[in-house]
Design a protein around this motif. Structure first.
Motif, PDB file in Angstrom:
ATOM      1  N   UNK A  90      30.595  -7.725  80.798  1.00  0.00           N
ATOM      2  CA  UNK A  90      29.150  -7.873  80.581  1.00  0.00           C
ATOM      3  C   UNK A  90      28.574  -8.300  81.932  1.00  0.00           C
ATOM      4  N   UNK A  91      27.546  -7.605  82.376  1.00  0.00           N
ATOM      5  CA  UNK A  91      27.050  -7.874  83.733  1.00  0.00           C
ATOM      6  C   UNK A  91      25.593  -8.338  83.735  1.00  0.00           C
ATOM      7  N   UNK A 103      34.645 -10.788  71.947  1.00  0.00           N
ATOM      8  CA  UNK A 103      33.656 -10.921  73.022  1.00  0.00           C
ATOM      9  C   UNK A 103      33.852 -12.305  73.612  1.00  0.00           C
ATOM     10  N   UNK A 104      34.012 -12.373  74.916  1.00  0.00           N
ATOM     11  CA  UNK A 104      34.205 -13.677  75.547  1.00  0.00           C
ATOM     12  C   UNK A 104      33.176 -13.894  76.650  1.00  0.00           C
ATOM     13  N   UNK A 105      32.790 -15.161  76.799  1.00  0.00           N
ATOM     14  CA  UNK A 105      31.901 -15.561  77.895  1.00  0.00           C
ATOM     15  C   UNK A 105      32.491 -16.827  78.513  1.00  0.00           C
ATOM     16  N   UNK A 145      33.012 -10.510  78.694  1.00  0.00           N
ATOM     17  CA  UNK A 145      33.746  -9.256  78.487  1.00  0.00           C
ATOM     18  C   UNK A 145      33.817  -8.944  77.003  1.00  0.00           C
ATOM     19  N   UNK A 146      33.918  -7.661  76.726  1.00  0.00           N
ATOM     20  CA  UNK A 146      33.995  -7.165  75.353  1.00  0.00           C
ATOM     21  C   UNK A 146      35.219  -6.281  75.242  1.00  0.00           C
ATOM     22  N   UNK A 147      35.913  -6.335  74.090  1.00  0.00           N
ATOM     23  CA  UNK A 147      36.913  -5.296  73.859  1.00  0.00           C
ATOM     24  C   UNK A 147      36.775  -4.759  72.447  1.00  0.00           C
ATOM     25  N   UNK A 148      37.118  -3.486  72.311  1.00  0.00           N
ATOM     26  CA  UNK A 148      36.939  -2.804  71.034  1.00  0.00           C
ATOM     27  C   UNK A 148      37.988  -1.714  70.893  1.00  0.00           C
ATOM     28  N   UNK A 149      37.950  -1.050  69.740  1.00  0.00           N
ATOM     29  CA  UNK A 149      39.013  -0.088  69.446  1.00  0.00           C
ATOM     30  C   UNK A 149      38.938   1.181  70.291  1.00  0.00           C
ATOM     31  N   UNK A 150      37.774   1.497  70.825  1.00  0.00           N
ATOM     32  CA  UNK A 150      37.698   2.664  71.701  1.00  0.00           C
ATOM     33  C   UNK A 150      36.587   2.490  72.737  1.00  0.00           C
ATOM     34  N   UNK A 176      28.614  -1.742  72.191  1.00  0.00           N
ATOM     35  CA  UNK A 176      28.562  -3.204  72.040  1.00  0.00           C
ATOM     36  C   UNK A 176      27.831  -3.840  73.223  1.00  0.00           C
ATOM     37  N   UNK A 177      28.100  -3.322  74.435  1.00  0.00           N
ATOM     38  CA  UNK A 177      27.465  -3.901  75.629  1.00  0.00           C
ATOM     39  C   UNK A 177      25.939  -3.860  75.502  1.00  0.00           C
ATOM     40  N   UNK A 178      25.448  -2.791  74.892  1.00  0.00           N
ATOM     41  CA  UNK A 178      23.988  -2.650  74.759  1.00  0.00           C
ATOM     42  C   UNK A 178      23.402  -3.626  73.753  1.00  0.00           C
ATOM     43  N   UNK A 179      24.239  -4.139  72.871  1.00  0.00           N
ATOM     44  CA  UNK A 179      23.728  -5.031  71.819  1.00  0.00           C
ATOM     45  C   UNK A 179      23.766  -6.505  72.235  1.00  0.00           C
ATOM     46  N   UNK A 180      24.353  -6.787  73.391  1.00  0.00           N
ATOM     47  CA  UNK A 180      24.452  -8.185  73.837  1.00  0.00           C
ATOM     48  C   UNK A 180      23.184  -8.565  74.589  1.00  0.00           C
TER      49      UNK A 180
END
Lengths: 781, 289
Positions: free
Chosen positions: A42-43, A68-70, A105-110, A117-121
């Motif tokens: 996440x930037x 999701x971690x910060x 950072x985010x991680x997901x199944x694909x 997900x990045x757009x929703x943060x």
């Protein structure tokens, strides 16, 4: 001093050429593990501000998002590459410091889910004023980017040798010139990627980096892990050029996300993110003053340099020292004053890029010294010959220089290029220019404080003797270090190169090496594997001696042997062990090795290297001291379109004083690549940011213009036959970085010869040339 | 970087393609070579809900000479099709040469004539030479077909007179009296660079006198533009260096460039002067259309 070798000095094929040319070679982003998750960082979307809140709730609800971690989820210990200035966190804690800074950072199944997900943060900021130039950062009342750097001053250096002011007063001619460098980017093709998984309390990380050891060290320090609990591994690395020396947010995040989810996690940068990761060349603002006698001999030199450093320190302290520390290696300068400041700004951090802090100062000095020479009527190459260092000498700063043939390099480049017939004689629009450079062959110190050897090597012979495994965690980032290390190990063992195999890129299985930086591996890892190979050979000769004696073959007809057969009477070359005085009496390496295995178990050789105490006692001497120094001269010929300002580099010559050349094909490849990078930085390349927001404008290869194959001139790469470095294995010295350091000066000087206007600001773009020519015409000169 | 979700159609006829474009209206985008569009979609600059691929329209992939009329270039020809075309090499080498100067080999293998035109980027390389050669575009829509002069096709950056349901089917270069033509692209490196300035000219020279001239400029206004004052000035003049240099000065007054990340407006303006002069000289001297 030179001998006939089986493999050293031969252009053997690279060990990785098949995989890389067929597409079979795997890179980190190609890796797949069962149950693997995909992650991204996440930037920050602003250049400077306090983080008020981070809302991840919408992203967490998205099907397929696993974690999701910060900053709150990770250790807060700061890290960096200069121990005195650890100033970077895994994720920003209170503030973001540049547009693109790491927030989480985010991680997901694909992949697709990660991007969604990045757009929703949602990150809420309290925006702070930002600074994008060192001039703004240095202003009274400028926004403070770090509490620990008042006035945004990250470091300052004051190296004063001799009495500059007195020498300038006595000089026949004194001149001052100002130069400006630009921010450039490594432009390696493989973006950073990391993949991690855990097995119990042990973590395994694949990282596209230049040093598995430093990544392991820094991650363990910050994550509170024992180094034995984190294995860092590598697949192929698609180049680095200095940009993969710092651990990235991906390395940290992949390990942490994998621990949280219990699944393997792979993370990667898109191309623009690699630009945002930064660590490229610092833009430098440089002022040079030189005093000479009437022959052009330098009496004193003053160098004032300011670096725009970006948001974090990274390797920036070393970059700052390198800006000034190597000038005194090239040229004999008794009175030298180097004053340097590095400021932090709200842009991606700068760091090391091929040649480290040296190429822009080389550009400035090489052009400046031409202007000095012109004023007193001395030819550029004569200026360099008068002032060039010679071998077996000690610099003003106390560095010990063994082999050094800058004089020979200049003469050879002069003759090969037709300098005398061309310089100043080719008419308007055509020009020829010269530049000198060179580099350390490895740094004298580890990047953190340790008494470890700098490189450890090992050779293990397979049970039946049919393969030799060469161990070293030296990193082959495309330069071909695996190949040359195996050449040296094979030579030392007397074993066929073709039957060697590297065991590398694995902190568990292979042996310590600090990695690919400071042009160190061929010398340092070279010593380690050469010594390991020599130990194998020693054991093989001893065993062979025993076998020959037991065989009874020695008794008959060998009366010339003075006493009983000893291992010293034997040699081993290309897999054949033989009696030196009677080569027909021989055994194969394989049969000897097999017998050794039967009698004693595994046949191992071990080697290590530490440079020991090197020269220089002043503060900062650590950056610049080295076991060996290369030198180089380049001559470039250019055509300038006097109407449009378009520059074409039409021909080039490079003479590199590189000691023994282990693999000529790879050596010339380094010279070509180095010139390519140098000419790109001279004419085309610059990372650009929006002046108001600090947002990256050209994070792609369409608008960050590297030269293309069509822009690249032919390079005649020459070597000095008698170059031999006593401190290097087989007499070798570096080539990888040194060859990029003369280029900007050579090309800039050729442009000056062609157009008659001094261009002092990099890159020397077509438009800048056009403008300079227009202004010259307008002023009527 | 990943592609957004979209519906995908690959019709087998032009009529079917136009029907789809009509049906989905502004939600739909035509996909040909994709060298610009796919990159924009990955960079989140474009997110069509419907993508209509025209790759199956084989009839649009031909370059032919129609006897007594002119050369017909199918809109789905790739740039490298133009580079390699014997018809163009014989009749309009300047068009093949303009195509050769585009982007890089990979893009030239995929990018199409129709895409380069309908994308309506001011710096596109083909429109100026087509305008200089008085070419027309055949547009096909659900209501039939129409022919539009290339110089009338563009209305602004990314904008054309084409209706939502229209496709470019072909470009037609008519037989003409011009004796020489030329396109010079000036980019910031030798390959893989957008035009900072592109100048296309066509001239009819008889006994050293310029009877007719067409000059088209790329990358220096919101659309490719004709330099009509320059053309008027040239008519009836001897093709001397002084005249061509003067033409360059006039052309530089006819462009309205902007400053951007690649070049300043004043630099572009002067480049128009230089390259108009050079393109004219080449067209006059080399003689082939």
């Amino acid at each position: 001093m030179k001998q006939d070798y089986s493999y050293v000095g031969k252009s053997v094929d690279r060990n990785d050429s098949y995989g890389k040319t067929t597409g079979h070679a795997q890179y980190t982003a190609d890796l797949k593990f069962p149950g693997m998750l995909y992650g991204k960082l996440i930037r920050s979307t602003i250049a400077h501000g306090r983080i008020k809140s981070i809302d991840t709730s919408e992203a967490e609800k998205l099907n397929g998002v696993k974690a999701i971690i910060t900053a709150k989820d990770v250790p807060s210990m700061k890290w960096g590459l200069s121990p005195a200035r650890f100033d970077e966190n895994i994720f920003c804690i209170d503030k973001v410091r540049y547009h693109g800074d790491k927030i989480g950072a985010v991680c997901a199944v694909d992949e697709e889910t990660v991007y969604k997900a990045l757009k929703l943060i949602k990150v809420e900021y309290e925006e702070l004023p930002a600074v994008f130039t060192w001039q703004d950062a240095a202003k009274e009342g400028a926004p403070q980017i770090f509490e620990e750097y008042p006035g945004n001053l990250n470091t300052e250096i004051h190296h004063h040798f001799g009495d500059v002011d007195a020498a300038l007063k006595d000089a026949y001619y004194v001149r001052t010139d100002k130069f400006q460098g630009q921010r450039t980017y490594h432009a390696f093709i493989e973006n950073h990627a990391s993949a991690a998984y855990w097995d119990g309390d042990r973590a395994f990380l694949y990282s596209s980096c230049q040093s598995v050891h430093y990544v392991q060290y820094h991650l363990c320090r910050v994550l509170g892990m024992k180094m034995g609990n984190l294995t860092v591994r590598q697949t192929n690395v698609g180049a680095g050029f200095g940009g993969k020396l710092d651990p990235t947010g991906l390395d940290f995040a992949a390990v942490i996300l994998s621990k949280i989810t219990g699944q393997p996690v792979k993370m990667w940068y898109d191309h623009a993110e690699t630009f945002l990761n930064g660590r490229g060349r610092h833009p430098m603002t440089m002022e040079l003053t030189t005093g000479v006698d009437k022959n052009g001999k330098i009496l004193a030199h003053k160098f004032d340099c300011v670096l725009e450093g970006g948001a974090y320190t990274g390797l920036g302290i070393a970059s700052s020292y390198y800006a000034g520390s190597l000038l005194g290696v090239l040229y004999l300068i008794d009175n030298y004053k180097f004053d340097c400041r590095r400021y932090v700004t709200n842009l991606p951090p700068c760091g090391a890029q091929r040649g480290h802090g040296q190429p822009q100062p080389r550009f400035a000095f090489e052009h400046h010294i031409d202007l000095v020479g012109e004023a007193i009527g001395v030819d550029p190459i004569d200026m360099r010959l008068i002032n060039a260092r010679k071998g077996n000498s000690i610099t003003t700063a106390g560095y010990e220089v063994k082999s050094y043939n800058l004089v020979g390099a200049n003469k050879m480049a002069r003759d090969a290029s037709g300098w005398t017939e061309k310089r100043g004689k080719m008419g308007v629009g055509r020009g020829i220019g010269v530049g000198n450079g060179g580099f350390v062959t490895g740094a004298g110190f580890c990047q953190y404080r340790t008494d470890y050897p700098h490189s450890v090597g090992m050779v293990k012979i397979f049970d039946d003797g049919t393969r030799a495994y060469v161990y070293s965690n030296a990193v082959d980032i495309g330069q071909g270090s695996d190949t040359v290390l195996m050449q040296m190990a094979a030579e030392a063992m007397g074993y066929p190169y073709e039957r060697c195999q590297m065991v590398t890129g694995d902190t568990d299985l292979s042996t310590l090496d600090f990695g690919a930086y400071a042009s160190r591996q061929t010398l340092m890892a070279g010593w380690a594997v050469k010594r390991a190979g020599a130990e194998v050979k020693k054991k093989v000769l001893a065993k062979a001696c025993e076998m020959l004696k037991a065989s009874g073959r020695i008794k008959e007809g060998f009366g010339y042997l003075d006493g009983p057969l000893t291992p010293e009477d034997l040699d081993c070359v290309e897999g054949i062990v033989f009696v030196k005085q009677e080569p027909a009496v021989k055994l194969t390496f394989e049969e000897v090795a097999r017998k050794y295995f039967v009698d004693h178990g595994v046949l191992l050789g071990r080697g290590w290297y530490h440079p020991g105490k090197l020269g220089g006692n002043h503060k900062g001497a650590a950056v610049g001291t080295s076991p060996a120094y290369s030198s180089a001269t380049q001559v470039a010929e250019v055509q300038v379109d006097m109407e449009t300002g378009q520059i074409e580099c039409v021909d080039t010559w490079d003479v590199h004083d590189s000691g023994t050349i282990i693999n000529p094909k790879l050596f010339h490849g380094q010279v070509h690549g180095a010139f390519y990078m140098g000419v790109g930085e001279t004419i085309w390349e610059e990372v650009k940011f929006d002046k108001k927001t600090g947002k990256l404008l050209n994070g792609n290869f369409a608008e960050y213009r590297l030269p293309t194959a069509l822009d690249m001139p032919p390079v005649e790469s020459l070597t000095l036959d008698d170059s031999y470095e006593p401190n290097g294995p087989y007499g070798l010295k570096e080539v990888g970085e040194g060859a990029t350091t003369p280029t900007m000066g050579a090309v800039a000087n050729a442009i000056y010869d062609a157009m008659g206007v001094s261009m002092t600001e990099l890159p020397i773009t077509y438009e800048k040339v056009w403008r300079a020519l227009r202004d010259k015409k307008a002023s009527g000169k | 970087m990943y592609l957004p979700d979209f519906e995908y159609y690959a019709p087998d006829s032009i009529a079917e393609a136009c029907q789809l474009l009509s049906q989905f209206g502004a939600k739909a985008k035509v996909l040909a070579g994709g060298t610009d569009m796919v990159v924009k979609m990955k960079n989140e600059l474009l997110a069509p809900e419907v993508v209509v691929s025209v790759k199956n329209l084989e009839q649009l992939k031909k370059i032919e000479y129609v006897a007594g009329k002119g050369v017909c270039v199918g809109a789905l020809c790739t740039h490298n099709d133009l580079v390699k075309s014997d018809v163009l090499k014989e009749r309009y080498p300047s068009v093949a040469n303009a195509a050769r100067q585009m982007a890089n080999n990979q893009v030239r293998n995929r990018g199409t004539v129709g895409g380069n035109i309908s994308n309506a980027v001011p710096s596109a390389d083909l429109p100026p030479i087509f305008i200089a050669l008085n070419a027309t575009a055949k547009l096909v829509g659900t209501k039939g077909e129409r022919t539009v002069a290339m110089e009338d096709l563009f209305t602004g950056p990314g904008k054309t007179v084409m209706a939502q349901d229209e496709l470019i089917a072909e470009v037609f270069i008519p037989d003409q009296k011009m004796t020489g033509s030329n396109y010079i692209k000036f980019g910031l490196r030798k390959s893989g660079a957008l035009a900072v300035v592109g100048v296309a000219v066509a001239v009819q020279v008889e006994n050293g006198v310029i009877k007719d001239a067409r000059v088209a400029l790329g990358a220096v206004a919101a659309t490719p533009v004709r330099a009509k004052k320059t053309e008027e000035f040239l008519k009836g003049k001897n093709a001397t260096d002084d005249v061509l240099a003067e033409a360059g000065v006039i052309a530089s007054g006819e462009c309205k460039p902007i400053s951007d990340i690649r070049a300043s407006a004043e630099y572009r303006t002067d480049l128009v002067r230089i390259f108009t002069k050079r393109a004219l000289r080449k067209a006059v001297d080399e003689g082939h259309v």
